[in-house]
Enzyme design. Sequence first.
Site, short mmCIF file in Angstrom:
data_model
loop_
_atom_site.label_atom_id
_atom_site.label_comp_id
_atom_site.label_asym_id
_atom_site.label_seq_id
_atom_site.Cartn_x
_atom_site.Cartn_y
_atom_site.Cartn_z
N CYS A 13 0.81 -1.22 0.00
CA CYS A 13 0.00 0.00 0.00
C CYS A 13 0.85 1.28 0.00
O CYS A 13 0.33 2.36 -0.24
CB CYS A 13 -0.94 -0.01 1.20
SG CYS A 13 -1.96 -1.49 1.23
N ASN A 30 -10.28 -0.79 -0.21
CA ASN A 30 -8.82 -0.63 -0.14
C ASN A 30 -8.22 -1.03 -1.49
O ASN A 30 -8.20 -2.21 -1.84
CB ASN A 30 -8.29 -1.53 0.99
CG ASN A 30 -6.79 -1.42 1.18
OD1 ASN A 30 -6.08 -0.88 0.33
ND2 ASN A 30 -6.32 -1.94 2.30
N HIS A 75 -3.69 6.67 3.20
CA HIS A 75 -4.05 5.44 2.49
C HIS A 75 -5.46 5.03 2.93
O HIS A 75 -5.77 5.05 4.12
CB HIS A 75 -3.03 4.35 2.82
CG HIS A 75 -3.47 3.00 2.41
ND1 HIS A 75 -3.96 2.71 1.16
CD2 HIS A 75 -3.52 1.82 3.11
CE1 HIS A 75 -4.29 1.44 1.09
NE2 HIS A 75 -4.03 0.88 2.25
N1 ACO Z 1 -18.73 -10.07 8.16
C1 ACO Z 1 -19.19 -10.51 9.34
N2 ACO Z 1 -18.39 -11.01 10.29
C2 ACO Z 1 -17.07 -11.05 10.03
C3 ACO Z 1 -16.53 -10.59 8.82
C4 ACO Z 1 -17.42 -10.09 7.86
N3 ACO Z 1 -16.99 -9.62 6.68
N4 ACO Z 1 -15.19 -10.74 8.88
C5 ACO Z 1 -14.90 -11.28 10.05
N5 ACO Z 1 -16.04 -11.47 10.76
C6 ACO Z 1 -16.20 -12.05 12.09
C7 ACO Z 1 -15.08 -12.97 12.44
O1 ACO Z 1 -15.29 -14.27 11.92
C8 ACO Z 1 -15.11 -12.96 13.95
O2 ACO Z 1 -16.15 -13.82 14.36
P1 ACO Z 1 -15.97 -14.75 15.68
O3 ACO Z 1 -15.81 -13.78 16.80
O4 ACO Z 1 -17.23 -15.51 15.70
O5 ACO Z 1 -14.74 -15.55 15.41
C9 ACO Z 1 -15.55 -11.53 14.28
O6 ACO Z 1 -16.11 -11.01 13.05
C10 ACO Z 1 -14.43 -10.65 14.73
O7 ACO Z 1 -13.33 -10.84 13.84
P2 ACO Z 1 -12.07 -9.93 13.92
O8 ACO Z 1 -11.14 -10.26 12.79
O9 ACO Z 1 -11.50 -9.96 15.30
O10 ACO Z 1 -12.74 -8.49 13.65
P3 ACO Z 1 -12.13 -7.07 13.83
O11 ACO Z 1 -12.95 -6.28 14.74
O12 ACO Z 1 -10.65 -7.09 14.08
O13 ACO Z 1 -12.35 -6.45 12.37
C11 ACO Z 1 -11.08 -6.03 10.37
C12 ACO Z 1 -11.75 -7.08 11.25
C13 ACO Z 1 -12.14 -5.12 9.81
C14 ACO Z 1 -10.34 -6.75 9.26
C15 ACO Z 1 -10.09 -5.22 11.26
O14 ACO Z 1 -9.24 -6.06 11.97
C16 ACO Z 1 -9.29 -4.27 10.43
O15 ACO Z 1 -9.78 -3.32 9.90
N6 ACO Z 1 -7.96 -4.50 10.34
C17 ACO Z 1 -7.11 -3.73 9.47
C18 ACO Z 1 -6.96 -4.52 8.25
C19 ACO Z 1 -6.76 -3.73 7.01
O16 ACO Z 1 -7.27 -2.65 6.82
N7 ACO Z 1 -6.03 -4.36 6.13
C20 ACO Z 1 -5.84 -3.85 4.82
C21 ACO Z 1 -4.50 -4.13 4.33
S1 ACO Z 1 -3.29 -3.27 5.22
C22 ACO Z 1 -3.57 -1.76 4.87
O17 ACO Z 1 -3.93 -1.43 3.78
C23 ACO Z 1 -3.34 -0.80 5.97
#
Ligand code: ACO
Length: 329
Positions: free
Chosen positions: A116, A286, A256
């Site tokens: 990114c 993204n 970003h």
């Molecule tokens: N819809 C519904 N539920 C979902 C989804 C979805 N799309 N995705 C995951 N879940 C569920 C999981 O299965 C989990 O369920 P469980 O508790 O029963 O196991 C629950 O939601 C929580 O999962 P987490 O991964 O802990 O959720 P979190 O609150 O961390 O959110 C997310 C996930 C949105 C990916 C967050 O961690 C995030 O934004 N991280 C940054 C990632 C990012 O932006 N990466 C891009 C590349 S790097 C960059 O560009 C900066």
Amino acid sequence: MKRPSAQISAVGRSVPARVMTNYDFAAIGIETTHEWIMERTGISERHIAGPGETTCSLGADAARIAMKRAGVQPGELDVIILSTASPDRLLPATAVDIQAVLGATRASAFDISAACCGFIYGLTIAEGMINSGAAETVLLVSSEKMSAICDWTDRATCVLFGDGAGAAVIRRSQKGRGILSTFMRSDGTLADLLYRPAGGATTPMSPAVLEARTHLVHMAGREVFKHAVRSMAESAGRALDLARLNVGDIDLLIPHQANLRIIEATAKHTGIPMDKVYVNVERYGNTSSASIPIALDEAMQRGLVGEGSIVLMVAFGAGFTWASSVVRL
Ligand code: ACO
């Protein structure tokens, strides 16, 4: 304020026509909801490449727009730098495909891999080449077909990404316009938190890899989130210090576009109010390295910034990499 040596002369963007909303995931069997995605990421829809749309075609389209605005012909390009995490082929560089499509016969072309952060890494390379006299006119393209490398069975990642491209023509600075600072860092000890485990030379593509889906993007979302917030805030401060500017001097912060919560936290830590932060993640998702030039082009087209405006760009991505730059447009 530092005297710039190279400037962004013009930018352009291109995204696929096809839009996929959060509601469309149900049709491909992904268990998610619009509310979950909006609340966690701020993403409502993203553009997804259709048949024939590639990293090369999107990048070339964005490049043509930037070159037209800059008044630059393909034969004037000395260098084409493509930043991408989703090259069309592993060999050769997709930059040479863009060169061929544009007819930039005098140029040298190569890809860079900084996830990114690719646009800011590329900007730094372009500035250095112009500064050293190695190039007069550089085309920097950031193009991504993330839909080709994300796992469409993994709801934790496939809802995050979108396809698109941005491009910039970079030339010698005029009238004080230009790149006032760049800052780049990486930490390879954290590579396995956001990566494609297989499909490269260590574990080449095989039926086992395909079945395990390890050639696609894997991510430890929470860890990425934590590091992104910390590193983007640090980067913003470093680019400002290097440019000898304060937050009050910034007309627009272009972070970003990964996730609205990361953007808000970055703005808060940096001390920049949200009305000075460009956000379009809700419409594009993204788009990895393309997100900053797409946002910059939109902000310029909407008249939010123009010639003379001071823009701070900040990114974080796989590697981990993080980077920032202050430019006077
Ligand atoms: N819809 C519904 N539920 C979902 C989804 C979805 N799309 N995705 C995951 N879940 C569920 C999981 O299965 C989990 O369920 P469980 O508790 O029963 O196991 C629950 O939601 C929580 O999962 P987490 O991964 O802990 O959720 P979190 O609150 O961390 O959110 C997310 C996930 C949105 C990916 C967050 O961690 C995030 O934004 N991280 C940054 C990632 C990012 O932006 N990466 C891009 C590349 S790097 C960059 O560009 C900066």
